[in-house]
Design a protein around this motif. Sequence first.
Motif, PDB file in Angstrom:
ATOM      1  N   HIS A  70       9.824 -31.801  83.076  1.00  0.00           N
ATOM      2  CA  HIS A  70       8.985 -32.776  82.389  1.00  0.00           C
ATOM      3  C   HIS A  70       9.361 -32.783  80.913  1.00  0.00           C
ATOM      4  N   GLU A  71       9.698 -33.945  80.413  1.00  0.00           N
ATOM      5  CA  GLU A  71      10.072 -34.083  79.001  1.00  0.00           C
ATOM      6  C   GLU A  71       8.801 -34.203  78.173  1.00  0.00           C
ATOM      7  N   ALA A  72       8.560 -33.203  77.337  1.00  0.00           N
ATOM      8  CA  ALA A  72       7.327 -33.175  76.556  1.00  0.00           C
ATOM      9  C   ALA A  72       7.401 -34.146  75.385  1.00  0.00           C
ATOM     10  N   GLU A  73       6.299 -34.838  75.160  1.00  0.00           N
ATOM     11  CA  GLU A  73       6.194 -35.772  74.034  1.00  0.00           C
ATOM     12  C   GLU A  73       5.505 -35.073  72.870  1.00  0.00           C
ATOM     13  N   ALA A  74       5.977 -35.332  71.665  1.00  0.00           N
ATOM     14  CA  ALA A  74       5.304 -34.822  70.467  1.00  0.00           C
ATOM     15  C   ALA A  74       4.201 -35.800  70.078  1.00  0.00           C
ATOM     16  N   PHE A  75       2.983 -35.266  69.884  1.00  0.00           N
ATOM     17  CA  PHE A  75       1.831 -36.101  69.565  1.00  0.00           C
ATOM     18  C   PHE A  75       1.457 -35.936  68.092  1.00  0.00           C
TER      19      PHE A  75
ATOM     20  N   ASP B  63       0.821 -36.771  59.272  1.00  0.00           N
ATOM     21  CA  ASP B  63       1.938 -37.658  59.606  1.00  0.00           C
ATOM     22  C   ASP B  63       3.025 -36.933  60.396  1.00  0.00           C
ATOM     23  N   GLY B  64       2.780 -35.678  60.779  1.00  0.00           N
ATOM     24  CA  GLY B  64       3.712 -34.942  61.629  1.00  0.00           C
ATOM     25  C   GLY B  64       3.371 -35.106  63.092  1.00  0.00           C
ATOM     26  N   LYS B  65       4.302 -34.765  63.960  1.00  0.00           N
ATOM     27  CA  LYS B  65       4.093 -34.815  65.412  1.00  0.00           C
ATOM     28  C   LYS B  65       4.486 -33.473  66.021  1.00  0.00           C
ATOM     29  N   ILE B  66       3.692 -33.042  67.012  1.00  0.00           N
ATOM     30  CA  ILE B  66       3.871 -31.703  67.563  1.00  0.00           C
ATOM     31  C   ILE B  66       3.353 -31.667  68.996  1.00  0.00           C
ATOM     32  N   ASN B  67       3.904 -30.769  69.815  1.00  0.00           N
ATOM     33  CA  ASN B  67       3.407 -30.555  71.174  1.00  0.00           C
ATOM     34  C   ASN B  67       3.053 -29.080  71.319  1.00  0.00           C
ATOM     35  N   ALA B  68       1.823 -28.793  71.744  1.00  0.00           N
ATOM     36  CA  ALA B  68       1.353 -27.419  71.835  1.00  0.00           C
ATOM     37  C   ALA B  68       2.156 -26.602  72.837  1.00  0.00           C
ATOM     38  N   THR B  69       2.503 -27.201  73.974  1.00  0.00           N
ATOM     39  CA  THR B  69       3.188 -26.443  75.020  1.00  0.00           C
ATOM     40  C   THR B  69       4.632 -26.141  74.658  1.00  0.00           C
ATOM     41  N   VAL B  70       5.267 -27.044  73.935  1.00  0.00           N
ATOM     42  CA  VAL B  70       6.617 -26.757  73.443  1.00  0.00           C
ATOM     43  C   VAL B  70       6.591 -25.484  72.602  1.00  0.00           C
TER      44      VAL B  70
ATOM     45  N   LEU C 254       6.058 -23.245  63.103  1.00  0.00           N
ATOM     46  CA  LEU C 254       6.014 -23.874  64.420  1.00  0.00           C
ATOM     47  C   LEU C 254       7.162 -24.864  64.571  1.00  0.00           C
ATOM     48  N   THR C 255       7.355 -25.357  65.791  1.00  0.00           N
ATOM     49  CA  THR C 255       8.383 -26.366  66.079  1.00  0.00           C
ATOM     50  C   THR C 255       7.717 -27.739  66.084  1.00  0.00           C
ATOM     51  N   TRP C 256       8.184 -28.623  65.244  1.00  0.00           N
ATOM     52  CA  TRP C 256       7.614 -29.965  65.107  1.00  0.00           C
ATOM     53  C   TRP C 256       8.562 -30.999  65.690  1.00  0.00           C
ATOM     54  N   GLY C 257       8.007 -31.971  66.408  1.00  0.00           N
ATOM     55  CA  GLY C 257       8.817 -33.105  66.873  1.00  0.00           C
ATOM     56  C   GLY C 257       9.172 -34.027  65.726  1.00  0.00           C
ATOM     57  N   LYS C 258       8.262 -34.109  64.763  1.00  0.00           N
ATOM     58  CA  LYS C 258       8.492 -34.850  63.528  1.00  0.00           C
ATOM     59  C   LYS C 258       7.829 -34.076  62.408  1.00  0.00           C
TER      60      LYS C 258
END
Length: 656
Positions: free
Chosen positions: A252-257, A77-84, A54-58
Amino acid sequence: MVAASDDKIEKLVNPIETFPPSEDFIAGTKVPTDLRDRAEADRLGFWADQARELTWGKDFTEVLDWSNAPRARWFADGKINATVNAVDRHVEAGNGDRVAIHWEGEPGDKRAITYNDLHREVQQAANMLLSLGIKKGDVVAIYLPMIPEAVVALLACARIGAIHSVIFAGFSSDAIRQRADDADAKLIITANGSNRKGKVFPLKPTVDEALKAPGHTVEHVLVVKRPEYDVEMVEGRDLWWNEAVADQPAVHEAEAFDAEHPLFILYTSGTTGKPKGLWHATGGYLTQVNLTFRTMFDLRDDDMYWLSADIGWVTGHSYLIYGPLLAGATQVMYEGTNDYPSLDRWFEIIENYKVTIFYTAPTAIRGFMKTGREIPLRHGLSSLRLLGSVGEPINPEAWEWFRDVIGSGKTPIVDTWWQTETGAHMIAPIPTQDALKAGSAQKPVPGVVVEVVDEAGNRVNPGEMGLLTITEPWPSMARGIWGDDERFKETYWSQFPGRYFAGDGAGVDLDGDLWLLGRVDDVMNVSGHRLSTTEIESTLVEHPFVAESAVVGAADEVKGQAVVAFAVLKRSQADAIAKADVPEELRKFVADRIGAIARPRQVFVVDELPKTRSGKIMRRLLKDVAEGRTVGDTTTLTDANVMASIADNVAAGAQD
């Protein structure tokens, strides 16, 4: 045969026919041949590798934290957005023009929705939600039919970190209110109505009824206009979806959660009468859904996939929304039922869209068996290369009919076992690697560890049946019951401390393959002998008269419980049926096949079985009838009148 009273069943101890994958089918697969070996050698490392697909923001550094069991934390401790992952990355990879969803409405209207279309519409909808004050952590209840806006609504919630809670669009106003209140929902997204067998099924009026009583937390109701059907709009509260979204920017700029941020709540039935709101976290859920969709369905670039389930159930979440979109697949989404305007409808869709992977429920398969081969065989189904079964154990006769009639005698069938609580497939064959067995889900998904045990928690021997448990945490597991951690522990983790008890019975055959036997509460205790309702149902449908059956255990003063069966007969056998004493013949058939202990006390011939719109047979209602009680809530049934007809048949049978 080995008696069921010995906790063994025939298929566990006797060799049966297997269906190995053909060389032609294996050619072109993208599924690595060493998945199981890698998972067994380093389970956590295997899941880490799957997560990094998957693609991770962090990126994450910790795979699993099990220190607060049974609350697992995966990739925390990772960050990810489902829609991304479901949309943006496919557009960025240059695949925006690929069709994501071929949608067909019940009246026949159609849309081909590309990943570019989804990208634009989801961003607009995300901005609309923000304009209504929805923010990260807010709960949005979604009460929509099978229309494209349902997909967009779920993804828009995920994009901004709101938690979606889908309520099946056949539930009553009481069910809506109960679920919205339990989750403190801030917004409900619905439609004016849905198309249902040529009529309008009202949705917005049902929401209005749910919100009549004071004290709810809902601030706005968004309404999609689907059929031509007038509804009242409450000023200041209600907005039309199309109007609200029209002026929103498509950027819309998606945020990684955080990976453990809740993605959705989904309510399932509870033994106390209060539904359980199972909630799933983002990172682990996406990881396992992505692996299982690609692997168990052997996804290939040119596949046309179709799941017949509704988004109101976990199957629709995992294998209609997230699984296919994470994989960048092309799929069919259909608004209506399988029998309107005729029983040809599903087969017309398969033929018209050249569906290659078809995933459906055993109840639907047995329904088509009842009407015979003529309907499917008048359609071109040669595009199908893989079939899937979901929802309950599939009996061998239905498995073989599905393969022979729908799959042209050659198509592999992936029988999948999993639950709302598990989030994704847990037991299923890998069709390019396993010799399939009719009626067996066979093997755990790579990285999943299961064990069948007796009531004392001891592993059963091959050839025996027992209780299905999961011994190690898995990424897509529910993190808890919303607002009730103690109930989560008590319901799933108390009977066998340290392991998850699925509530299902299972058997292990001499090859080590798994056979699901249905819910433990569907295991009857007849004169001290444990009998599987699923085993008796499977036996009944082996009789040439029977298309479908359902079996319940009814209270009996002498035996504790007695077997009561309900059978739907095949129209094609009408002449032979007219000459037979059908109930007595079926009672004898079960006794001959399983043993006298399994002979039904009563067999009732009925026109239909009570089913929800997802195809699940509501056995608790049959149990009410068998035990002479007032029939319980029928609001989730496709046709509530079915129970009245069954009650009449039972009354007539009792007089006879």
